[in-house]
Write an enzyme that holds these catalytic residues in place. Structure first.
Site, PDB file in Angstrom:
ATOM      1  N   HIS A   1     -15.343   5.613 -17.140  1.00  0.00           N
ATOM      2  CA  HIS A   1     -15.022   5.426 -18.557  1.00  0.00           C
ATOM      3  C   HIS A   1     -14.501   4.008 -18.817  1.00  0.00           C
ATOM      4  O   HIS A   1     -15.024   3.296 -19.684  1.00  0.00           O
ATOM      5  CB  HIS A   1     -13.977   6.478 -18.957  1.00  0.00           C
ATOM      6  CG  HIS A   1     -13.604   6.464 -20.409  1.00  0.00           C
ATOM      7  ND1 HIS A   1     -14.141   7.338 -21.319  1.00  0.00           N
ATOM      8  CD2 HIS A   1     -12.741   5.682 -21.108  1.00  0.00           C
ATOM      9  CE1 HIS A   1     -13.637   7.092 -22.525  1.00  0.00           C
ATOM     10  NE2 HIS A   1     -12.769   6.092 -22.424  1.00  0.00           N
ATOM     11  N   GLU A   2     -13.501   3.607 -18.064  1.00  0.00           N
ATOM     12  CA  GLU A   2     -12.910   2.283 -18.289  1.00  0.00           C
ATOM     13  C   GLU A   2     -13.896   1.174 -17.927  1.00  0.00           C
ATOM     14  O   GLU A   2     -13.941   0.134 -18.588  1.00  0.00           O
ATOM     15  CB  GLU A   2     -11.603   2.127 -17.502  1.00  0.00           C
ATOM     16  CG  GLU A   2     -10.511   3.134 -17.847  1.00  0.00           C
ATOM     17  CD  GLU A   2     -10.180   3.225 -19.340  1.00  0.00           C
ATOM     18  OE1 GLU A   2     -10.404   2.248 -20.072  1.00  0.00           O
ATOM     19  OE2 GLU A   2      -9.712   4.305 -19.763  1.00  0.00           O
TER      20      GLU A   2
ATOM     21  N   HIS B   1     -16.062   0.559 -20.887  1.00  0.00           N
ATOM     22  CA  HIS B   1     -15.409  -0.335 -21.859  1.00  0.00           C
ATOM     23  C   HIS B   1     -15.480  -1.792 -21.388  1.00  0.00           C
ATOM     24  O   HIS B   1     -15.813  -2.696 -22.149  1.00  0.00           O
ATOM     25  CB  HIS B   1     -13.930   0.038 -22.019  1.00  0.00           C
ATOM     26  CG  HIS B   1     -13.674   1.226 -22.908  1.00  0.00           C
ATOM     27  ND1 HIS B   1     -14.086   1.266 -24.212  1.00  0.00           N
ATOM     28  CD2 HIS B   1     -13.015   2.392 -22.683  1.00  0.00           C
ATOM     29  CE1 HIS B   1     -13.695   2.422 -24.774  1.00  0.00           C
ATOM     30  NE2 HIS B   1     -13.048   3.127 -23.857  1.00  0.00           N
TER      31      HIS B   1
ATOM     32  N   GLU C   1     -16.240   3.104 -27.650  1.00  0.00           N
ATOM     33  CA  GLU C   1     -16.180   4.419 -27.014  1.00  0.00           C
ATOM     34  C   GLU C   1     -17.579   4.898 -26.632  1.00  0.00           C
ATOM     35  O   GLU C   1     -17.737   5.635 -25.658  1.00  0.00           O
ATOM     36  CB  GLU C   1     -15.493   5.410 -27.972  1.00  0.00           C
ATOM     37  CG  GLU C   1     -15.000   6.678 -27.336  1.00  0.00           C
ATOM     38  CD  GLU C   1     -13.800   6.502 -26.393  1.00  0.00           C
ATOM     39  OE1 GLU C   1     -13.215   5.395 -26.333  1.00  0.00           O
ATOM     40  OE2 GLU C   1     -13.472   7.488 -25.709  1.00  0.00           O
TER      41      GLU C   1
END
Lengths: 496, 496
Positions: free
Chosen positions: A258-259, A262, A288
């Site tokens: 997830h990070e 980003h 997102e």
């Protein structure tokens, strides 16, 4: 004498340097700073942020903006975005900014107390004050249809509340139906995931997989922090953090994907935009979409585990010996309606968000009074998820965000999910079967497509413009719902 | 309306926040930053430093300084120090600042080339230009006796060149004599120190000993960097770095004591001075006195090894089994005249520094022309140390500092050594036998004394004032020479 445009660029570059420096100070605070340093650090960050704000809001900026003559498309984009930011920053009167800060500061204490004691009444008057401040803020910023537009625009520039509402309405019906069907099926056993996963192996695996999907460790790094986050100081320095739980596989692994999603967005921005106000991702929703695409559409897919499960098994021989890929795939995709948003699965997460969005709008319009929030909250949990909290601490008091004054922020989480599936569908049209690529561990075509169509633009294009140019139209829940229906229909053997 | 003093304090606090933020960015650059981030980071640091400088040099600062009415001694000290800083910062004309930067930027390249090819002529014209800039700088800053005064004052406020000269002259004779006597004695075997010392054990031992001497890890931390340094962001956040060499015991261990000494100084500053221009150590010499006191007077003393050798032996059983404490103590104190300042032992180090100080003065006065530097350098090495370099790369080109324009900086290293012995002698008068305390690992009385008499004052007292209040007079080489004569006389069995 340099031109107005050059002077403006120089001024903006200084401001961006101050903002990026603040981000470095904040990153250090969350990762490495000795605890005793917090007071001095708060003062340092506040000084830098305030100087950046003041420098930006000076009349000189307005003068330069009025005089600057764009020489090319990049200049035009820069001036448009900076005008938008300037209007936003200067429309709020100083006394409202001050009051907002005072009100939310007290509200945070009220929320803490209310949550700790399961006493909504401790938060209720603060909530009323926060709502009032947000309404005044919306009036100051201006809007076309309803106050929520002004608040949403802070996080999702250009997106209209009506657009979000109509997309969410349709999605909600389908989603409640899917969740209801899944609830009737046997529960998937997730206990595999809470065995002992040594921290070092989790760290090493995370770094390896992040590298393999394309996160550039030469232009970033990973550290530990209490809560995972990503942060960017320049196109050449975009970092992530992770939190390891040795008794749970998911937080570090999916958190890292997830990070990294980003951070890869920020690493992919055109270097020509570095140090300018166009440097960042264009909206919270589009940001997102990048994290959720890598976490879910890639990282929780069957082909991903076809490729990675044998490797992961080697990293955790004790926990995963004798476990089949199918069992593992099912475990990481288990749907389990729960009360807690931050632990929600891929399917139910959107319903948590929609409930908050609806409640925010209803509170701003006066349809739901602060005193009625717990009841309205619980009703939605029952209707959407089939569960209801025993306490307000587990219910409408669970998140800190409303006490911080953040209205218009929550929907971007669900917007990101929807956008990720729209982009995926456009990518599949352009690249052919993505399943084959993922199953072979070939992620560079995916990342290359995202860089070309999303990342490099920075803030030059809005989320809607990016969707229109790739998917062919603006926000649309269709692709995400089709994806969910197929994936979870198969997984739970329901004809959703 | 707040008073002029309050407005000044607020302005100075902002400036200090910017400076501390720059230090955080620089620390990150040396410890954690991905290599690709360097260009953006240089821009960010430069923006912050420039903003701090501009904010300080504005006319408003002068107005507030003129109007501010001190209400107590702290205010008086603040105004005195800030006036000194303001004069210094505003006396240099902008075109000289610009030329200094251009000249040293080119000189750095010339120095690199000269050192790499052992070709002094590549550096010579740059050295001439750097000298010229320094002379113009001294004229702009102003001085009483000679230009060197103005340059020295930047690093050692209030110290006069004549004072340093007379102290160094006397010291040099004694020291050359001691070095000459030691040179006739058998060489001490240092090979114990270059055995295999595992990095993790070096790290753990360093952290333990730093904690035990009093470095507060709750208000600091240690990281790795290519070159060890200490840096401070607030009284509550003062950090050190270390460099581990698994084939050499000394760099990490004595380097950690050294950097901890610097950082404990900053940790000991009165919290009331935090975030003001009085927050830092008062001079480079006084700072170095703190690092050298812990590194040498404590860390290379016999009682220290009486206490620590058994522990260190447990950390490195392979390297140190069968080694006696006496052998180890002798090895870490071996005197070996060499060409390289940064690897010099405790005794010869001062001679390296004095040679540079003399050459700086001689070059500024025109007595030694740039072209004559190699010859003048080599003559001093022969006279003082009994060794001479085969090449200028090992000789007058070894250090980068002159190419950076830093004249007046080197002597502070030797001043620090002298001051450390003066403070030690005052401390011994107040506390009784320090040997017993060190032999028992009781370091808190020493640190307590330093906090009370040195650290807490920050920049409120000059180095000379601190020496006068503790030792009883200003700079004096006596205590250090007596210490060296005793310690190395015993060690080498010479009647120095």
């Amino acid at each position: 004498m340099s031109s107005a445009l050059e002077q403006l660029r120089e001024r903006l570059s200084k401001i961006k340097d101050l903002e990026n420096a603040s981000a470095i100070l904040e990153w250090d605070q969350e990762t490495h700073m000795p605890a005793a340093g917090v007071e001095a650090r708060s003062r340092q960050v506040s000084t830098l942020r305030q100087m950046a704000h003041e420098l930006f809001c000076e009349d000189t900026t307005a003068d330069l903006l009025a005089k600057a003559k764009p020489e090319n498309d990049l200049d035009k984009d820069l001036l448009r975005v900076v005008k938008h930011d300037f209007d936003h920053a200067t429309r709020l009167p100083a006394d409202l900014v001050g009051e907002f800060s005072r009100v939310t500061s007290m509200a945070r204490e009220g929320w803490k107390e209310g949550k700790a004691n399961n006493d909504f009444s401790a938060f209720e008057p603060h909530l009323a004050a926060v709502l009032d401040c947000n309404l005044r803020k919306a009036e100051a910023l201006g809007y076309e249809d309803e106050p929520y537009d002004a608040l949403l625009d802070e996080f999702e520039p250009g997106m209209k509340t009506s657009e979000v509402t109509s997309v969410f309405e349709a999605l909600r019906k389908d989603l409640v139906d899917l969740v209801g069907q899944i609830a009737k099926e046997p529960v998937i056993d997730e206990s595999i995931l809470t065995r002992y996963y040594p921290e070092k192996a989790q760290w090493d695996l995370g770094v390896r997989v992040m590298s393999e999907i394309g996160y550039d460790f030469d232009r970033g790094r990973q550290d530990r922090s209490a809560h995972p986050f990503s942060t960017t100081f320049s196109v050449t320095d975009s970092r992530v953090t992770t939190h390891l739980n040795k008794h749970h596989f998911n937080p570090a692994f999916f958190g890292s994907l997830h990070e990294a999603g980003h951070a890869m967005y920020e690493q992919g921005v055109d270097p020509a935009l570095d140090g300018t106000p166009l440097q960042d991702g264009t909206s919270l929703g589009m940001h997102e979409s990048q994290s959720r695409l890598w976490e879910n559409l890639v990282g929780r897919s069957r082909p991903f585990w076809d490729h990675y499960f044998p490797l992961v098994q080697r990293y955790f021989p004790a926990a995963l010996s004798g476990v089949s890929e199918g069992e593992f795939y099912r475990a990481v995709n288990a749907v389990r309606p729960s009360l807690i948003r931050i632990e929600a699965d891929e399917v139910t997460y959107n319903l948590h968000i929609m409930a908050r969005f609806e409640l925010e709008r209803a509170m701003l319009s006066g349809e739901v009074k602060p005193a009625q929030l717990p009841e309205a909250w619980n009703a939605r949990m029952r209707d959407y998820l089939g569960v209801a909290p025993d306490t307000d601490s587990e219910g409408c008091l669970q998140d800190i965000h409303w006490s911080l004054g953040a209205f218009g922020y929550f929907p971007t989480y669900a917007l990101g999910n929807l956008m990720s599936a729209q982009l995926w569908s456009a990518m599949e049209r352009d690249l052919g079967s993505l399943e084959d690529l993922v199953a072979n561990g070939e992620f560079s075509p995916l990342l290359g497509w995202l860089r070309q169509n999303v990342h490099r633009h920075g803030r030059r294009k809005t989320a809607t413009q990016i969707l229109e140019a790739t998917y062919g139209s603006g926000l649309d829940a269709g692709p995400w719902m089709a994806y969910a229906r197929k994936k979870f229909g198969d997984l739970y053997d329901v004809a959703a």
